[in-house]
Design a protein around this motif. Structure first.
Motif, PDB file in Angstrom:
ATOM      1  N   ALA A 141       3.677  10.857   8.272  1.00 19.24           N
ATOM      2  CA  ALA A 141       2.798  10.266   7.256  1.00 19.24           C
ATOM      3  C   ALA A 141       3.422   9.023   6.635  1.00 19.24           C
ATOM      4  CB  ALA A 141       2.480  11.305   6.174  1.00 19.24           C
ATOM      5  N   PHE A 142       4.713   9.062   6.386  1.00 18.62           N
ATOM      6  CA  PHE A 142       5.434   7.935   5.792  1.00 18.62           C
ATOM      7  C   PHE A 142       5.387   6.731   6.736  1.00 18.62           C
ATOM      8  CE2 PHE A 142       9.800   6.732   3.763  1.00 18.62           C
ATOM      9  CZ  PHE A 142       9.167   5.964   2.811  1.00 18.62           C
ATOM     10  N   ALA A 143       5.677   6.967   8.005  1.00 18.55           N
ATOM     11  CA  ALA A 143       5.664   5.873   8.987  1.00 18.55           C
ATOM     12  C   ALA A 143       4.265   5.307   9.164  1.00 18.55           C
ATOM     13  CB  ALA A 143       6.208   6.373  10.321  1.00 18.55           C
ATOM     14  N   ASP A 144       3.248   6.164   9.066  1.00 17.40           N
ATOM     15  CA  ASP A 144       1.894   5.682   9.283  1.00 17.40           C
ATOM     16  C   ASP A 144       1.439   4.758   8.165  1.00 17.40           C
ATOM     17  OD1 ASP A 144       0.227   6.194  11.608  1.00 17.40           O
ATOM     18  OD2 ASP A 144      -1.322   6.746  10.173  1.00 17.40           O
ATOM     19  N   ARG A 145       1.998   4.938   6.971  1.00 13.94           N
ATOM     20  CA  ARG A 145       1.703   4.014   5.884  1.00 13.94           C
ATOM     21  C   ARG A 145       2.182   2.599   6.239  1.00 13.94           C
ATOM     22  NH1 ARG A 145      -1.796   5.053   1.652  1.00 13.94           N
ATOM     23  NH2 ARG A 145      -2.270   7.263   1.926  1.00 13.94           N
ATOM     24  N   TYR A 146       3.393   2.504   6.784  1.00 16.97           N
ATOM     25  CA  TYR A 146       3.900   1.203   7.219  1.00 16.97           C
ATOM     26  C   TYR A 146       3.032   0.644   8.345  1.00 16.97           C
ATOM     27  CZ  TYR A 146       6.591  -2.026  10.067  1.00 16.97           C
ATOM     28  OH  TYR A 146       6.966  -3.106  10.828  1.00 16.97           O
ATOM     29  N   ARG A 147       2.704   1.496   9.313  1.00 20.08           N
ATOM     30  CA  ARG A 147       1.918   1.049  10.468  1.00 20.08           C
ATOM     31  C   ARG A 147       0.584   0.443  10.042  1.00 20.08           C
ATOM     32  NH1 ARG A 147      -2.318   2.342  13.172  1.00 20.08           N
ATOM     33  NH2 ARG A 147      -2.728   4.057  11.721  1.00 20.08           N
ATOM     34  N   THR A 148      -0.135   1.124   9.155  1.00 23.04           N
ATOM     35  CA  THR A 148      -1.446   0.615   8.752  1.00 23.04           C
ATOM     36  C   THR A 148      -1.326  -0.705   7.984  1.00 23.04           C
ATOM     37  OG1 THR A 148      -1.398   2.019   6.765  1.00 23.04           O
ATOM     38  CG2 THR A 148      -2.509   2.899   8.711  1.00 23.04           C
ATOM     39  N   ALA A 149      -0.282  -0.860   7.186  1.00 24.19           N
ATOM     40  CA  ALA A 149      -0.079  -2.121   6.476  1.00 24.19           C
ATOM     41  C   ALA A 149       0.204  -3.254   7.455  1.00 24.19           C
ATOM     42  CB  ALA A 149       1.067  -1.979   5.475  1.00 24.19           C
ATOM     43  N   LEU A 150       1.070  -2.994   8.451  1.00 23.49           N
ATOM     44  CA  LEU A 150       1.410  -4.022   9.435  1.00 23.49           C
ATOM     45  C   LEU A 150       0.189  -4.427  10.249  1.00 23.49           C
ATOM     46  CD1 LEU A 150       3.606  -5.703  10.895  1.00 23.49           C
ATOM     47  CD2 LEU A 150       3.910  -3.758  12.444  1.00 23.49           C
ATOM     48  N   VAL A 151      -0.589  -3.463  10.691  1.00 26.96           N
ATOM     49  CA  VAL A 151      -1.772  -3.758  11.496  1.00 26.96           C
ATOM     50  C   VAL A 151      -2.794  -4.566  10.694  1.00 26.96           C
ATOM     51  CG1 VAL A 151      -3.784  -2.696  12.613  1.00 26.96           C
ATOM     52  CG2 VAL A 151      -1.489  -1.823  13.090  1.00 26.96           C
ATOM     53  N   ALA A 152      -3.058  -4.160   9.454  1.00 25.72           N
ATOM     54  CA  ALA A 152      -4.018  -4.895   8.631  1.00 25.72           C
ATOM     55  C   ALA A 152      -3.551  -6.326   8.382  1.00 25.72           C
ATOM     56  CB  ALA A 152      -4.232  -4.170   7.309  1.00 25.72           C
ATOM     57  N   SER A 153      -2.264  -6.496   8.138  1.00 29.29           N
ATOM     58  CA  SER A 153      -1.721  -7.831   7.930  1.00 29.29           C
ATOM     59  C   SER A 153      -1.848  -8.684   9.193  1.00 29.29           C
ATOM     60  CB  SER A 153      -0.251  -7.736   7.503  1.00 29.29           C
ATOM     61  OG  SER A 153       0.325  -9.018   7.374  1.00 29.29           O
ATOM     62  N   GLU A 154      -1.519  -8.101  10.328  1.00 32.16           N
ATOM     63  CA  GLU A 154      -1.576  -8.845  11.585  1.00 32.16           C
ATOM     64  C   GLU A 154      -3.010  -9.228  11.936  1.00 32.16           C
ATOM     65  OE1 GLU A 154      -0.003 -10.966  14.605  1.00 32.16           O
ATOM     66  OE2 GLU A 154       1.106  -9.914  13.032  1.00 32.16           O
ATOM     67  N   ARG A 155      -3.959  -8.396  11.558  1.00 32.25           N
ATOM     68  CA  ARG A 155      -5.367  -8.702  11.821  1.00 32.25           C
ATOM     69  C   ARG A 155      -5.948  -9.700  10.829  1.00 32.25           C
ATOM     70  NH1 ARG A 155      -7.187  -2.464  13.116  1.00 32.25           N
ATOM     71  NH2 ARG A 155      -6.747  -2.523  15.365  1.00 32.25           N
ATOM     72  N   GLY A 156      -5.156 -10.059   9.818  1.00 35.65           N
ATOM     73  CA  GLY A 156      -5.629 -11.015   8.825  1.00 35.65           C
ATOM     74  C   GLY A 156      -6.588 -10.416   7.833  1.00 35.65           C
ATOM     75  N   ASN A 157      -6.345  -9.149   7.450  1.00 36.23           N
ATOM     76  CA  ASN A 157      -7.187  -8.463   6.476  1.00 36.23           C
ATOM     77  C   ASN A 157      -6.380  -8.175   5.201  1.00 36.23           C
ATOM     78  OD1 ASN A 157      -9.301  -8.358   8.370  1.00 36.23           O
ATOM     79  ND2 ASN A 157      -8.538  -6.437   9.220  1.00 36.23           N
ATOM     80  N   PRO A 158      -6.086  -9.189   4.397  1.00 34.56           N
ATOM     81  CA  PRO A 158      -5.197  -9.004   3.239  1.00 34.56           C
ATOM     82  C   PRO A 158      -5.715  -8.000   2.225  1.00 34.56           C
ATOM     83  CG  PRO A 158      -6.294 -11.142   3.125  1.00 34.56           C
ATOM     84  CD  PRO A 158      -6.566 -10.588   4.498  1.00 34.56           C
ATOM     85  N   ALA A 159      -7.023  -7.818   2.129  1.00 34.92           N
ATOM     86  CA  ALA A 159      -7.554  -6.863   1.153  1.00 34.92           C
ATOM     87  C   ALA A 159      -7.147  -5.434   1.486  1.00 34.92           C
ATOM     88  CB  ALA A 159      -9.078  -6.968   1.096  1.00 34.92           C
ATOM     89  N   GLU A 160      -6.760  -5.184   2.745  1.00 36.11           N
ATOM     90  CA  GLU A 160      -6.365  -3.845   3.175  1.00 36.11           C
ATOM     91  C   GLU A 160      -4.857  -3.653   3.161  1.00 36.11           C
ATOM     92  OE1 GLU A 160      -8.120  -2.995   6.949  1.00 36.11           O
ATOM     93  OE2 GLU A 160     -10.096  -3.762   6.366  1.00 36.11           O
ATOM     94  N   VAL A 161      -4.118  -4.667   2.713  1.00 36.54           N
ATOM     95  CA  VAL A 161      -2.656  -4.609   2.730  1.00 36.54           C
ATOM     96  C   VAL A 161      -2.142  -4.494   1.293  1.00 36.54           C
ATOM     97  CG1 VAL A 161      -0.536  -5.731   3.513  1.00 36.54           C
ATOM     98  CG2 VAL A 161      -2.686  -6.133   4.735  1.00 36.54           C
ATOM     99  N   PRO A 162      -1.320  -3.486   0.988  1.00 31.79           N
ATOM    100  CA  PRO A 162      -0.707  -3.446  -0.343  1.00 31.79           C
ATOM    101  C   PRO A 162       0.020  -4.761  -0.641  1.00 31.79           C
ATOM    102  CG  PRO A 162      -0.297  -1.405   0.837  1.00 31.79           C
ATOM    103  CD  PRO A 162      -0.917  -2.346   1.829  1.00 31.79           C
ATOM    104  N   VAL A 163      -0.052  -5.219  -1.878  1.00 32.64           N
ATOM    105  CA  VAL A 163       0.540  -6.512  -2.227  1.00 32.64           C
ATOM    106  C   VAL A 163       2.035  -6.538  -1.903  1.00 32.64           C
ATOM    107  CG1 VAL A 163       0.953  -8.159  -4.083  1.00 32.64           C
ATOM    108  CG2 VAL A 163      -1.189  -6.875  -4.017  1.00 32.64           C
ATOM    109  N   ALA A 164       2.740  -5.431  -2.165  1.00 32.26           N
ATOM    110  CA  ALA A 164       4.177  -5.403  -1.877  1.00 32.26           C
ATOM    111  C   ALA A 164       4.457  -5.632  -0.402  1.00 32.26           C
ATOM    112  CB  ALA A 164       4.770  -4.065  -2.327  1.00 32.26           C
TER     113      ALA A 164
END
Length: 316
Positions: free
Chosen positions: A113-136
């Protein structure tokens, strides 16, 4: 027992993080660290490697390791955090196999679960979806691709976002009950591993800079740890657990909103502080110049693993 936000008064470090976040919000969402080149096309290979949720500890270890190698080979400084994180995953997995944890099945779920939090942030950022990426996390990703950070900042930005933001929600997702005291012990054991690995990466960086002839490394290392990260790993781990307790023990919308606000404010403030620490800026500039002459990601990884061979990571 039902907890309220007032059962744990905020520490001075937490208040500083919140104040820094509020001050930065008078600028843009991501401030001066937004990536001006983010109009580039998404990396489809990276998205292919990270698009699907993790399904096991082995899957986490294998895919994060592959992504770390892929990014490092491309000179992408987002790999620096993964150099530390993949080793944490391996050490936790070894601890599970050796019986070091009270509840190994819970620890497996926790790690995924911890790793998947990082994964989803990285994927959203790479796709150019900043609204789905935590600001940190967006701060960490943008800064690492900007070329303006030094390696220790790249490492600590990832560590800070992962603990100050992701950890609260990973704990909530895997549930901290039943047997909450034993789960707290396992939680502290996992984060103790990460603290030891951060210490190792600091020494590895000293090796890299020493090899380049830079003699003021101790000035930088002496200012890291609690001061450099603003809130500190020990306090961040404790705060994540307290947040998870609040989310678990109350149905109050007000308290839940308070927790979500606190998670974002503290994680964002800590990220901004790592990007602009009170460290002597001449030291930062000198190290940045060294890294620009020869980006030392491969030497860092080699020094990191050499230091690991010299030190046994303990699980208390």
């Amino acid at each position: 027992m039902i907890y309220s936000p007032y059962t744990q008064l905020p520490t001075l470090a937490e208040l500083r993080a919140v104040a820094l976040t509020i001050r930065r919000r008078t600028r843009s969402r991501h401030g001066a660290w937004s990536d001006p080149g983010r109009e580039r096309a998404p990396d489809e290979r990276l998205l292919g490697m990270m698009g699907d949720p993790f399904d096991s500890v082995s899957d986490v270890s294998e895919r994060l390791g592959a992504v770390e190698t892929y990014l490092r080979d491309r000179g992408d400084r987002r790999s620096v955090f993964l150099t530390v994180y993949t080793e944490m995953t391996a050490n936790v997995h070894d601890g599970i196999e050796s019986g070091a944890f009270d509840d190994p099945e819970w620890v497996r779920d926790y790690l995924v679960a911890f790793a998947d939090r990082y994964r989803t942030a990285l994927v959203a950022s790479e796709r150019g979806n900043p609204a789905e990426v935590p600001v940190a996390w967006q701060l960490a990703f943008d800064a690492s691709t900007s070329g303006d950070t030094i390696l220790i900042q790249d490492a600590l930005l990832g560590v800070s976002a992962h603990i100050n933001y992701d950890l609260t929600y990973a704990l909530r997702d895997v549930e901290i009950d039943p047997e909450r005291p034993s789960k707290l012990r396992d939680h502290n054991r996992i984060n103790g591993i990460l603290q030891q690995l951060v210490d190792v990466v600091q020494r590895a960086l000293a090796d890299v800079y020493d090899a380049s002839g830079y003699t003021r490394v101790d000035e930088l290392l002496g200012s890291l740890d609690e001061e450099f990260t603003l809130i500190g790993l020990k306090e961040a781990r404790s705060l994540a657990w307290r947040n998870a307790v609040l989310l678990t023990d109350t149905e109050s919308r007000l308290i839940r909103r308070f927790v979500h606000w606190r998670v974002e404010a503290v994680s964002t403030g800590a990220g901004h502080f790592i990007l602009a620490p009170s460290t002597d800026q001449s030291v930062i500039r000198a190290l940045r110049n060294i890294e620009r002459e020869r980006v030392p990601m491969d030497p860092l990884r080699e020094a990191f693993h050499r230091r690991l061979r010299e030190r046994v990571i303990e699980i208390d």
